[in-house]
Design an enzyme around this catalytic site. Structure first.
Site, short mmCIF file in Angstrom:
data_model
loop_
_atom_site.label_atom_id
_atom_site.label_comp_id
_atom_site.label_asym_id
_atom_site.label_seq_id
_atom_site.Cartn_x
_atom_site.Cartn_y
_atom_site.Cartn_z
N ASP A 62 3.21 34.22 54.60
CA ASP A 62 2.89 33.58 53.97
C ASP A 62 2.97 32.03 53.77
OD1 ASP A 62 2.94 32.88 51.65
OD2 ASP A 62 4.75 33.83 50.52
N LYS A 95 -0.87 25.01 45.65
CA LYS A 95 0.15 24.34 46.02
C LYS A 95 -0.17 22.92 47.30
CE LYS A 95 4.12 27.67 45.35
NZ LYS A 95 3.40 28.90 46.17
N GLU A 152 -15.75 43.64 38.59
CA GLU A 152 -14.48 44.93 39.44
C GLU A 152 -15.36 45.38 40.32
OE1 GLU A 152 -12.67 47.90 37.57
OE2 GLU A 152 -11.91 46.71 36.16
N1 DSN Z 1 8.51 29.95 44.00
C1 DSN Z 1 7.21 29.42 44.02
C2 DSN Z 1 7.85 27.62 44.00
O1 DSN Z 1 7.81 27.87 45.43
O2 DSN Z 1 7.77 27.06 43.76
C3 DSN Z 1 6.37 29.24 44.34
O3 DSN Z 1 6.14 30.85 44.00
#
Ligand code: DSN
Length: 426
Positions: free
Chosen positions: A193, A222, A49
């Site tokens: 974002d 991603k 922490e």
């Molecule tokens: N909603 C998810 C997606 O784009 O699949 C990401 O949080």
């Protein structure tokens, strides 16, 4: 200790599922073996922490090094001046920004969830919509692109304290300059974002929001192809304009507010094994190979969108600039819901997700759309010549989604082809 065969059998079956199918979920990817290795390492045993050099536990000298490395590599990837790599997810990163910039009940403006926005950008069932007053902007019905006129109109009329750009299902480049201009005009903080296109941005294939926004958040799993997690960055640190001063009257810098909002504001101990895996992924993203990979992701998506349109499908906005696309099924199959389409495709080992399309006539549980993305199949090694073949398989399934025979023959073709693209070394 007895081996937990029950769980390891489940993991084996999930590995087989990932190996034999075509993965088209736009937010998924396959990490490298060294990212997996770091995630499964002894670093999971350490409590840390606080932040490097300022921890609440002893023995953090070693994990301080990997967390510092993750921060420095991330800053280098995007030309940021400050970064926090501790958020456990994208939604946690966003929550920390809300905590740092807003008071409960304050207004903020984000893209409508049913027009491609994200849950944490103001959905009434998420903390963002429950604790704050969410305002929204849409995409235009005429061309499926963000309605910047409407965004400006709402911003000027309602004067939100925070404006968010970024989406979960939007295939076009953003006009960050235009949003920053209206944010400056009304004195709002501008946050982007970039979770979905983060990898393409790191490779220089799309505009870098760190140059335009006050604060940028992202996930790392991603297009960035790292472990599941979140990050926050800034291109320039600035004094918090919302009067959150200390009892001594000091004005806090935004970086200090964001650090405190992550820990102790919204999280406890950081996941140091995941932070080390983030550092590994950032190192991979800084290599020349990563740019080639992202170019292929973008090329594959463009060819896939074109192949869909040639078969009579409607792609929202008429194409894609990034890694994903949203198919409005109503043009070709007015009676087919996204729910049924997703199920039939999954039975054929083609994984995608149902998604609402802008101005959808169906609910979020049924939907009229499917979202497709190319990050995972590109990691797998598929090139643009295979995209029309994938679209042909999808079209075969959707043309007759009730036929088990139809689905079986597509599944066999998928499994036969994917054997040629090995995924795991173990
Ligand atoms: N909603 C998810 C997606 O784009 O699949 C990401 O949080």
């Amino acid at each position: 200790m007895t081996r937990d065969t029950q769980i390891f059998d489940i993991i084996r079956r999930e590995r087989d599922r990932q190996t034999k199918g075509i993965e088209l979920i736009a937010s998924e990817n396959f990490v490298s073996d060294q990212v997996l290795e770091a995630m499964g390492s002894v670093l999971t045993n350490k409590y840390a922490e606080g932040y490097p050099g300022k921890r609440y536990y002893g023995g953090c000298e070693v994990v301080d090094e990997s967390e510092r490395l993750a921060i420095e590599r991330l800053k280098q990837m995007y030309g940021a001046c400050w970064a926090n790599v501790q958020p456990h997810s994208g939604a946690q990163a966003n929550m920390a920004v809300f905590m740092a910039c807003l008071q409960a009940g304050d207004k903020f403006l984000g893209l409508n969830l049913s027009h491609g926005g994200h849950l944490s950008h103001g959905s009434p069932v998420n903390f963002s919509g429950l604790m704050f007053k969410a305002l929204e902007y849409n995409v235009k019905e005429s061309d499926g692109r963000v309605d910047y006129d409407q965004l400006e109109q709402v911003a000027r009329a309602e004067r939100p304290k925070l404006i968010i750009a970024g989406a979960s299902a939007y295939s076009r480049e953003w006009d960050y300059e235009r949003i920053r201009k209206v944010a400056d005009e009304i004195g709002a903080i501008f946050m982007v974002d970039m979770a979905h296109p983060a990898g393409l941005i790191a490779a220089g294939l799309l505009k870098n929001p760190v140059r335009y926004a006050h604060i940028v958040t992202s996930t790392t799993h991603k297009t960035m192809r790292g472990p599941r997690g979140g990050v926050i960055m800034m291109g320039e640190d600035f004094p918090n304009p919302w009067g959150k001063t200390t009892p001594k009257g000091e004005v806090k810098m935004m970086s200090a507010l964001l650090d405190s909002a992550v820990f102790p504001g919204t999280q406890g101990g950081p996941l140091e094994h995941v932070i080390a895996a983030k550092a590994v992924a950032f190192g991979e993203a800084l290599s020349p190979d990563f740019k080639l990979y992202q170019q292929q992701v973008q090329k594959n998506a463009a060819v896939m969108a074109q192949a869909f349109m040639e078969r009579g499908y409607n792609i929202v906005s008429g194409g894609t600039d990034n890694h994903c696309m949203l198919v409005d099924l109503r043009t070709k199959f007015p009676d087919l819901t996204g729910k049924i389409a997703e199920k039939a495709l999954v039975s054929a080992d083609i994984t995608t997700n149902k998604n609402m399309v802008p101005f959808d006539s169906r609910s979020a549980f049924q939907t009229s759309g499917l979202r497709f993305g190319t990050p995972a199949i590109t990691t797998r090694g598929l090139k643009e010549d295979k995209m029309p073949w994938i679209v042909e398989l999808i079209d075969t399934v959707l043309s007759n989604p009730e036929s088990e025979e139809n689905i079986r023959s597509v599944r066999e073709a998928v499994n036969k082809e994917m054997v040629q693209y090995p995924l795991f070394a173990w």
